[in-house]
Write a protein that holds these residues in place. Sequence first.
Motif, PDB file in Angstrom:
ATOM      1  N   LEU A 381      -8.418   5.501 -14.513  1.00 17.86           N
ATOM      2  CA  LEU A 381      -9.353   4.838 -13.604  1.00 17.86           C
ATOM      3  C   LEU A 381      -8.619   4.253 -12.403  1.00 17.86           C
ATOM      4  CD1 LEU A 381     -11.505   3.069 -16.328  1.00 17.86           C
ATOM      5  CD2 LEU A 381     -12.284   4.900 -14.819  1.00 17.86           C
ATOM      6  N   ALA A 382      -7.467   3.650 -12.663  1.00 17.76           N
ATOM      7  CA  ALA A 382      -6.698   3.036 -11.576  1.00 17.76           C
ATOM      8  C   ALA A 382      -6.178   4.090 -10.600  1.00 17.76           C
ATOM      9  CB  ALA A 382      -5.543   2.230 -12.156  1.00 17.76           C
ATOM     10  N   LYS A 383      -5.561   5.129 -11.130  1.00 14.29           N
ATOM     11  CA  LYS A 383      -4.961   6.148 -10.264  1.00 14.29           C
ATOM     12  C   LYS A 383      -6.025   6.953  -9.524  1.00 14.29           C
ATOM     13  CE  LYS A 383      -0.502   6.753 -12.550  1.00 14.29           C
ATOM     14  NZ  LYS A 383       0.482   7.717 -13.070  1.00 14.29           N
ATOM     15  N   SER A 384      -7.145   7.202 -10.177  1.00 20.25           N
ATOM     16  CA  SER A 384      -8.211   7.959  -9.531  1.00 20.25           C
ATOM     17  C   SER A 384      -8.730   7.212  -8.309  1.00 20.25           C
ATOM     18  CB  SER A 384      -9.350   8.210 -10.522  1.00 20.25           C
ATOM     19  OG  SER A 384     -10.433   8.850  -9.886  1.00 20.25           O
ATOM     20  N   TYR A 385      -8.946   5.919  -8.450  1.00 16.16           N
ATOM     21  CA  TYR A 385      -9.454   5.145  -7.324  1.00 16.16           C
ATOM     22  C   TYR A 385      -8.446   5.120  -6.177  1.00 16.16           C
ATOM     23  CZ  TYR A 385     -11.747   1.537  -4.612  1.00 16.16           C
ATOM     24  OH  TYR A 385     -12.382   0.866  -3.595  1.00 16.16           O
ATOM     25  N   LEU A 386      -7.184   4.879  -6.504  1.00 14.47           N
ATOM     26  CA  LEU A 386      -6.157   4.783  -5.471  1.00 14.47           C
ATOM     27  C   LEU A 386      -5.970   6.114  -4.747  1.00 14.47           C
ATOM     28  CD1 LEU A 386      -3.531   2.611  -7.381  1.00 14.47           C
ATOM     29  CD2 LEU A 386      -5.033   1.874  -5.514  1.00 14.47           C
ATOM     30  N   ALA A 387      -6.042   7.235  -5.505  1.00 15.24           N
ATOM     31  CA  ALA A 387      -5.888   8.554  -4.887  1.00 15.24           C
ATOM     32  C   ALA A 387      -7.015   8.824  -3.897  1.00 15.24           C
ATOM     33  CB  ALA A 387      -5.852   9.634  -5.963  1.00 15.24           C
ATOM     34  N   LYS A 388      -8.242   8.481  -4.287  1.00 13.42           N
ATOM     35  CA  LYS A 388      -9.384   8.688  -3.395  1.00 13.42           C
ATOM     36  C   LYS A 388      -9.300   7.801  -2.162  1.00 13.42           C
ATOM     37  CE  LYS A 388     -12.574  10.032  -7.102  1.00 13.42           C
ATOM     38  NZ  LYS A 388     -13.763   9.621  -7.878  1.00 13.42           N
ATOM     39  N   ALA A 389      -8.689   6.628  -2.336  1.00 13.67           N
ATOM     40  CA  ALA A 389      -8.583   5.679  -1.218  1.00 13.67           C
ATOM     41  C   ALA A 389      -7.406   5.986  -0.298  1.00 13.67           C
ATOM     42  CB  ALA A 389      -8.454   4.257  -1.757  1.00 13.67           C
ATOM     43  N   GLY A 390      -6.562   6.952  -0.677  1.00 11.66           N
ATOM     44  CA  GLY A 390      -5.404   7.292   0.143  1.00 11.66           C
ATOM     45  C   GLY A 390      -4.324   6.230   0.120  1.00 11.66           C
ATOM     46  N   VAL A 391      -4.268   5.474  -0.971  1.00 13.24           N
ATOM     47  CA  VAL A 391      -3.297   4.382  -1.093  1.00 13.24           C
ATOM     48  C   VAL A 391      -2.077   4.875  -1.872  1.00 13.24           C
ATOM     49  CG1 VAL A 391      -2.875   2.080  -2.042  1.00 13.24           C
ATOM     50  CG2 VAL A 391      -5.081   2.619  -0.984  1.00 13.24           C
ATOM     51  N   ALA A 441     -10.099  -6.226  -3.440  1.00 11.87           N
ATOM     52  CA  ALA A 441      -8.711  -6.691  -3.488  1.00 11.87           C
ATOM     53  C   ALA A 441      -7.845  -5.934  -2.486  1.00 11.87           C
ATOM     54  CB  ALA A 441      -8.152  -6.526  -4.904  1.00 11.87           C
ATOM     55  N   LEU A 442      -8.060  -4.635  -2.383  1.00  7.58           N
ATOM     56  CA  LEU A 442      -7.319  -3.845  -1.401  1.00  7.58           C
ATOM     57  C   LEU A 442      -7.689  -4.249   0.026  1.00  7.58           C
ATOM     58  CD1 LEU A 442      -7.555  -0.324  -3.105  1.00  7.58           C
ATOM     59  CD2 LEU A 442      -5.452  -1.627  -2.726  1.00  7.58           C
ATOM     60  N   ALA A 443      -8.982  -4.480   0.256  1.00 10.87           N
ATOM     61  CA  ALA A 443      -9.431  -4.903   1.590  1.00 10.87           C
ATOM     62  C   ALA A 443      -8.833  -6.258   1.960  1.00 10.87           C
ATOM     63  CB  ALA A 443     -10.959  -4.949   1.634  1.00 10.87           C
ATOM     64  N   ASP A 444      -8.785  -7.167   0.982  1.00 11.62           N
ATOM     65  CA  ASP A 444      -8.203  -8.485   1.235  1.00 11.62           C
ATOM     66  C   ASP A 444      -6.723  -8.396   1.580  1.00 11.62           C
ATOM     67  OD1 ASP A 444     -10.655  -9.602   0.723  1.00 11.62           O
ATOM     68  OD2 ASP A 444     -10.177 -10.174  -1.347  1.00 11.62           O
ATOM     69  N   ALA A 445      -6.058  -7.351   1.033  1.00  7.78           N
ATOM     70  CA  ALA A 445      -4.629  -7.154   1.315  1.00  7.78           C
ATOM     71  C   ALA A 445      -4.402  -6.371   2.604  1.00  7.78           C
ATOM     72  CB  ALA A 445      -3.969  -6.438   0.142  1.00  7.78           C
ATOM     73  N   GLY A 446      -5.502  -5.977   3.256  1.00  8.96           N
ATOM     74  CA  GLY A 446      -5.374  -5.278   4.539  1.00  8.96           C
ATOM     75  C   GLY A 446      -5.511  -3.779   4.481  1.00  8.96           C
ATOM     76  N   TYR A 447      -5.826  -3.213   3.300  1.00  3.52           N
ATOM     77  CA  TYR A 447      -5.978  -1.759   3.181  1.00  3.52           C
ATOM     78  C   TYR A 447      -7.358  -1.347   3.704  1.00  3.52           C
ATOM     79  CZ  TYR A 447      -1.755  -1.228   0.368  1.00  3.52           C
ATOM     80  OH  TYR A 447      -0.448  -1.204  -0.062  1.00  3.52           O
ATOM     81  N   ALA A 449     -10.702   1.037   4.366  1.00  3.19           N
ATOM     82  CA  ALA A 449     -11.416   2.104   3.654  1.00  3.19           C
ATOM     83  C   ALA A 449     -11.254   3.441   4.363  1.00  3.19           C
ATOM     84  CB  ALA A 449     -12.893   1.744   3.532  1.00  3.19           C
ATOM     85  N   LYS A 450     -11.136   3.401   5.695  1.00  4.13           N
ATOM     86  CA  LYS A 450     -10.854   4.594   6.479  1.00  4.13           C
ATOM     87  C   LYS A 450     -10.173   4.168   7.771  1.00  4.13           C
ATOM     88  CE  LYS A 450     -15.382   4.798   8.769  1.00  4.13           C
ATOM     89  NZ  LYS A 450     -16.550   5.657   9.072  1.00  4.13           N
ATOM     90  N   ALA A 451      -9.582   5.130   8.451  1.00  8.03           N
ATOM     91  CA  ALA A 451      -8.887   4.812   9.695  1.00  8.03           C
ATOM     92  C   ALA A 451      -9.893   4.413  10.769  1.00  8.03           C
ATOM     93  CB  ALA A 451      -8.071   6.000  10.167  1.00  8.03           C
ATOM     94  N   ASP A 452      -9.558   3.384  11.514  1.00 11.94           N
ATOM     95  CA  ASP A 452     -10.378   2.966  12.655  1.00 11.94           C
ATOM     96  C   ASP A 452     -10.023   3.860  13.844  1.00 11.94           C
ATOM     97  OD1 ASP A 452     -11.571   1.753  14.830  1.00 11.94           O
ATOM     98  OD2 ASP A 452     -11.104  -0.288  14.194  1.00 11.94           O
ATOM     99  N   SER A 453     -10.983   4.682  14.271  1.00 11.59           N
ATOM    100  CA  SER A 453     -10.717   5.641  15.345  1.00 11.59           C
ATOM    101  C   SER A 453     -10.247   4.956  16.625  1.00 11.59           C
ATOM    102  CB  SER A 453     -11.970   6.472  15.637  1.00 11.59           C
ATOM    103  OG  SER A 453     -12.323   7.258  14.523  1.00 11.59           O
ATOM    104  N   ALA A 454     -10.711   3.723  16.847  1.00  6.40           N
ATOM    105  CA  ALA A 454     -10.311   3.008  18.061  1.00  6.40           C
ATOM    106  C   ALA A 454      -8.848   2.586  18.019  1.00  6.40           C
ATOM    107  CB  ALA A 454     -11.199   1.779  18.250  1.00  6.40           C
TER     108      ALA A 454
END
Length: 557
Positions: A381-391, A441-447, A449-454
């Motif tokens: 579960l942990a690795k699947s989420y991280l792989a999809k998130a590109g982390v 938790a990832l968002a709070d650490a600055g990760y 969800a996708k690249a900001d095109s700007a």
Amino acid sequence: MTDSAIGAPNQEDHVVGRNDKLVILASSVGTVIEWYDFYLYGSLAAIITVQFFSGVNETTGFIFALMAFAAGFAVRPFGAIVFGRLGDLWGRKNTFLVTMLLMGLSTFIVGILPSYAAIGIAAPIILVLMRLIQGLALGGEYGGAATYVAEHAPQGKRGFYTSFIQITATVGLLLSLVVILGVRSVLGEEAFASWGWRIPFLVSILLLGVSLWIRLKLSESPAFQRMKAEGKGSKTPLKDSFGKWPNLKLVLIALLGLAAGQAVVWYTGQFYALFFLERVLKVDPSLSNVLIAAGLFLATPFFIFFGWLSDKIGRKPIILAGCLLAALTYFPLFQALTAAANPRLAEAAASAPVTVYADPADCHVQFDPIGKTVFNHSCDLAKSYLAKAGVTYTNVEAPAGTVAEVRIGDRSVVQSFRGQDLSTAEFAAEKKAWDAGLGQALADAGYPAKADSALVNKPMVIGILFILVLYVTMVYGPIAAALVEMFPTNIRYTSMSLPYHIGNGWFGGFLPTTAFAMVAATGNIYYGLWYPIAIAVLTVIVGFLFVKEGKDVDLHA
């Protein structure tokens, strides 16, 4: 045939010289269209996953889509054998007319093929079958076009003449990206994902008609005509190419000392770079295509330049230099690409590195061909989420029986759960809560969800992509001339096609799947680069020791 006879200003030589531009144009245009057809699939892999592999889970579906993409590459060497033999027996022109027809029709069929939702398992089966036909056709096309142009080229200009064939793969890819971008922009993303993706495939039937009309104007190559007139043709080109050690040895040297390294550099610089932008760095697909297209556009003229330069200094030093430069700089270039394309991801990875703390027995290879397996162990579960998130993450072994944890820097620990102990309803509810918690938790650490095109540093990204494609032009611009010069006329089509297509079909074609699997297994988004680096270094060593320079070889002797 004596040298004086070859050099005599007879009518045949006059006509060949007069028709050089037609030879290059017809061969190049037809090959561009074949590459366009072939690479549409790779450019639309994410949408094809949804359309034709929706009966399995997301991770498995994408791997299947990559495998179907690779299937076209897997059969290319067999196409080289089948059509190479026909080309040496039947003629270069006739053979690559057949290959182009097969390619165009199979691409058109993909455009009208019903989805998985409409006809079930038949959809991916037919899709893979069409990919196999495309691969067979392309296996016969390239060797015919390259041999045909090389045999028309004047002595001392083969690198320059054949570089126009070499440019076709990149132009075909560029054309596919431009058509996709155009249709996307007109229809919008929703309509394109639903049905508009079919339009680029359907357009190929029009391109096929144009290219067939142009190629029908060609005559057979002069070297092949002379060989037939003198009765020097091979009746058993396969046996003569691969059943006799002196020539088989040349085939192996051509494969390991030239084609394998050229292939991985080509696919890393173009396809893996696109895959890395979209799937790993989460850059918007349309923007990714624009950035890749810009890099390709800027670097494409260098195919011609390095082909021309190889006529002056040789094929070998340019190809091996390209492989060596790629091997030495891939890691810093892709790290720079991350910082430029998704700076927030790069900053988060540096300031709050992620670690998966888990019992190895709780971690499994998440590939399910049937699509029925639920990967519900805590590590999975942990690795699947991280792989999809590109982390990117590192693995730390935990004691047996430990429930996996995701540690984000030194500030956050998110514990997974034992999904295998829950009912289906309980698992779904717990996973939803777990995904939300880890995502926050990832968002709070600055990760992101996708690249900001700007925030994408577009000039820097294009500059890095330009360098990657520049390496491609170094290894690919002179490769056709180098391979053609290694073999005699009577078995040239067969002998030069096989190492090229094993290199590009297997070593190169499986690169995205292999690199993705390496990344998924280790958690390091750069780990997959070790594959092209290792192959490129192998080519530098074998090429330096065993490849002989052939720029001064007389193809008509």
